[in-house]
Design a protein around this motif. Structure first.
Motif, PDB file in Angstrom:
ATOM      1  N   UNK A  32       0.844  -1.220   0.000  1.00  0.00           N
ATOM      2  CA  UNK A  32       0.000   0.000   0.000  1.00  0.00           C
ATOM      3  C   UNK A  32       0.869   1.256   0.000  1.00  0.00           C
ATOM      4  N   UNK A  33       0.499   2.234  -0.809  1.00  0.00           N
ATOM      5  CA  UNK A  33       1.198   3.521  -0.902  1.00  0.00           C
ATOM      6  C   UNK A  33       0.698   4.448   0.204  1.00  0.00           C
ATOM      7  N   UNK A  34       1.631   4.975   1.035  1.00  0.00           N
ATOM      8  CA  UNK A  34       1.231   5.819   2.166  1.00  0.00           C
ATOM      9  C   UNK A  34       1.864   7.208   2.100  1.00  0.00           C
ATOM     10  N   UNK A  35       2.602   7.527   1.054  1.00  0.00           N
ATOM     11  CA  UNK A  35       3.189   8.857   0.890  1.00  0.00           C
ATOM     12  C   UNK A  35       4.285   9.141   1.917  1.00  0.00           C
ATOM     13  N   UNK A  36       4.178  10.289   2.586  1.00  0.00           N
ATOM     14  CA  UNK A  36       5.224  10.728   3.514  1.00  0.00           C
ATOM     15  C   UNK A  36       4.934  10.343   4.961  1.00  0.00           C
ATOM     16  N   UNK A  37       4.121   9.337   5.155  1.00  0.00           N
ATOM     17  CA  UNK A  37       3.739   8.913   6.506  1.00  0.00           C
ATOM     18  C   UNK A  37       4.951   8.559   7.362  1.00  0.00           C
ATOM     19  N   UNK A  38       5.885   7.806   6.821  1.00  0.00           N
ATOM     20  CA  UNK A  38       7.047   7.365   7.598  1.00  0.00           C
ATOM     21  C   UNK A  38       8.022   8.503   7.859  1.00  0.00           C
ATOM     22  N   UNK A  39       8.096   9.460   6.938  1.00  0.00           N
ATOM     23  CA  UNK A  39       8.949  10.624   7.169  1.00  0.00           C
ATOM     24  C   UNK A  39       8.355  11.512   8.261  1.00  0.00           C
ATOM     25  N   UNK A  40       7.031  11.626   8.283  1.00  0.00           N
ATOM     26  CA  UNK A  40       6.376  12.389   9.353  1.00  0.00           C
ATOM     27  C   UNK A  40       6.627  11.732  10.708  1.00  0.00           C
ATOM     28  N   UNK A  41       6.554  10.424  10.732  1.00  0.00           N
ATOM     29  CA  UNK A  41       6.841   9.705  11.980  1.00  0.00           C
ATOM     30  C   UNK A  41       8.286   9.916  12.406  1.00  0.00           C
ATOM     31  N   UNK A  42       9.191   9.914  11.426  1.00  0.00           N
ATOM     32  CA  UNK A  42      10.611  10.075  11.707  1.00  0.00           C
ATOM     33  C   UNK A  42      10.886  11.380  12.446  1.00  0.00           C
TER      34      UNK A  42
END
Length: 318
Positions: A70-80
């Protein structure tokens, strides 16, 4: 006027035809054969893996693969950037890099200058051999030797401290001693090996410059300051630019071997955090986002350092 004429002449230089280009390649075929292994290595292990950065924008599942996740965009960068522990981990990484830059980077230069002043050839070769040897030992061996020397259970350093009337120090579990131990190990292993490039640069200095300086009454220190250091300045700047590009790349193995539950507050860096999040906790997309962040920061810093070097009159790396 002269510069414009040169530019005009360069603009009208005819490009080689395809047949001429093939002849040139065939003429220098041995050089291309020598370059081929390096090119293949970079293509296979540096450029092709870049395709995997796609998972940093996905909720990657190994059984679904890159195309099915699944494509989630910048979700992981926001979490980072909102992760409570990440700021501390980033700070630990930057502090260790700063210590590398301040305490380690000048030492190979100083060693190379000192070795260049040794006039007895066999003594010089002996010293070089001794200081090169640690580079060929793995970090496991380096850390193991340090453990034997620093442990409170019969370690040499603590035995000496007790002998001279001081208290024992828990170097291996102490928050205060982790960084000094780390940087001393880096110096021990890599300082001697780092002199090779500087010695090569020093060997290229015209000896007539030293003869002229001696005639003018310059001693050894003045010759080093006014001839040797200016001659190797471009090499120093080049290596400094490359070093700055590795600001977030301290190496996993060394820090991981020193890491424990007692010193984790100052020892956890980005590389060990990626290992914990990516492999132990199987957060592949999140760890890929951290890797992408490291690469972007390194690229920006290299470009900035290279531009600054050119403004200061140096050649830079491109």
């Amino acid at each position: 006027m002269q510069d414009s004429a040169v530019q005009t002449a360069q603009a009208y230089v005819p490009k080689p035809s395809s047949s001429e280009l093939k002849k040139r390649i065939w003429k220098n075929k041995l050089l291309y054969i020598m370059i081929a292994p390096g090119l293949i290595y970079f293509v296979l292990f540096k450029y092709l893996p870049m395709y995997g950065l796609i998972i940093s924008f996905q909720d990657y599942k190994p059984f679904k693969g890159i195309t099915g996740s699944e494509w989630v965009g910048f979700k992981h960068f926001e979490r980072l950037f909102t992760e409570p522990d990440f700021i501390n981990i980033l700070l630990n990484t930057l502090i260790l890099f700063g210590m590398n830059l301040i305490f380690f980077f000048p030492i190979p230069i100083i060693l190379a200058l000192m070795l260049n002043e040794v006039r007895i050839s066999y003594l010089k070769r002996t010293i070089q051999t001794i200081i090169y040897i640690p580079h060929f030992m793995s970090w496991v061996i380096i850390v193991s030797i340090s453990f034997v020397m620093l442990t409170m259970d019969g370690g040499l350093i603590n035995e000496l401290l007790v002998y001279f009337g001081f208290n024992e120090v828990n170097f291996l579990l102490s928050l205060e001693w982790f960084r000094p131990v780390y940087i001393l190990q880096v110096i021990w292993r890599e300082a001697g090996w780092g002199t090779i490039i500087y010695l090569a640069a020093i060997a290229a200095v015209d000896l007539q410059l030293y003869e002229a300086a001696r005639i003018d009454g310059a001693g050894r220190f003045r010759q080093i300051w006014h001839i040797t250091l200016p001659a190797i300045r471009s090499v120093v700047v080049l290596l400094l630019i490359l070093k700055i590009g590795d600001v977030l790349e301290l190496g996993f193995e060394h820090v991981y071997l020193l890491l424990n539950t007692m010193n984790r507050g100052v020892a956890e860096i980005i590389d060990t955090y990626v290992f914990t999040a990516g492999l132990r906790q199987q957060q592949f997309s999140y760890s890929a986002a951290i890797g992408a962040f490291k690469s972007i920061v390194g690229l920006i810093l290299i470009a900035a350092a290279n531009r600054l070097a050119k403004k200061m009159g140096e050649e830079g790396i491109y």
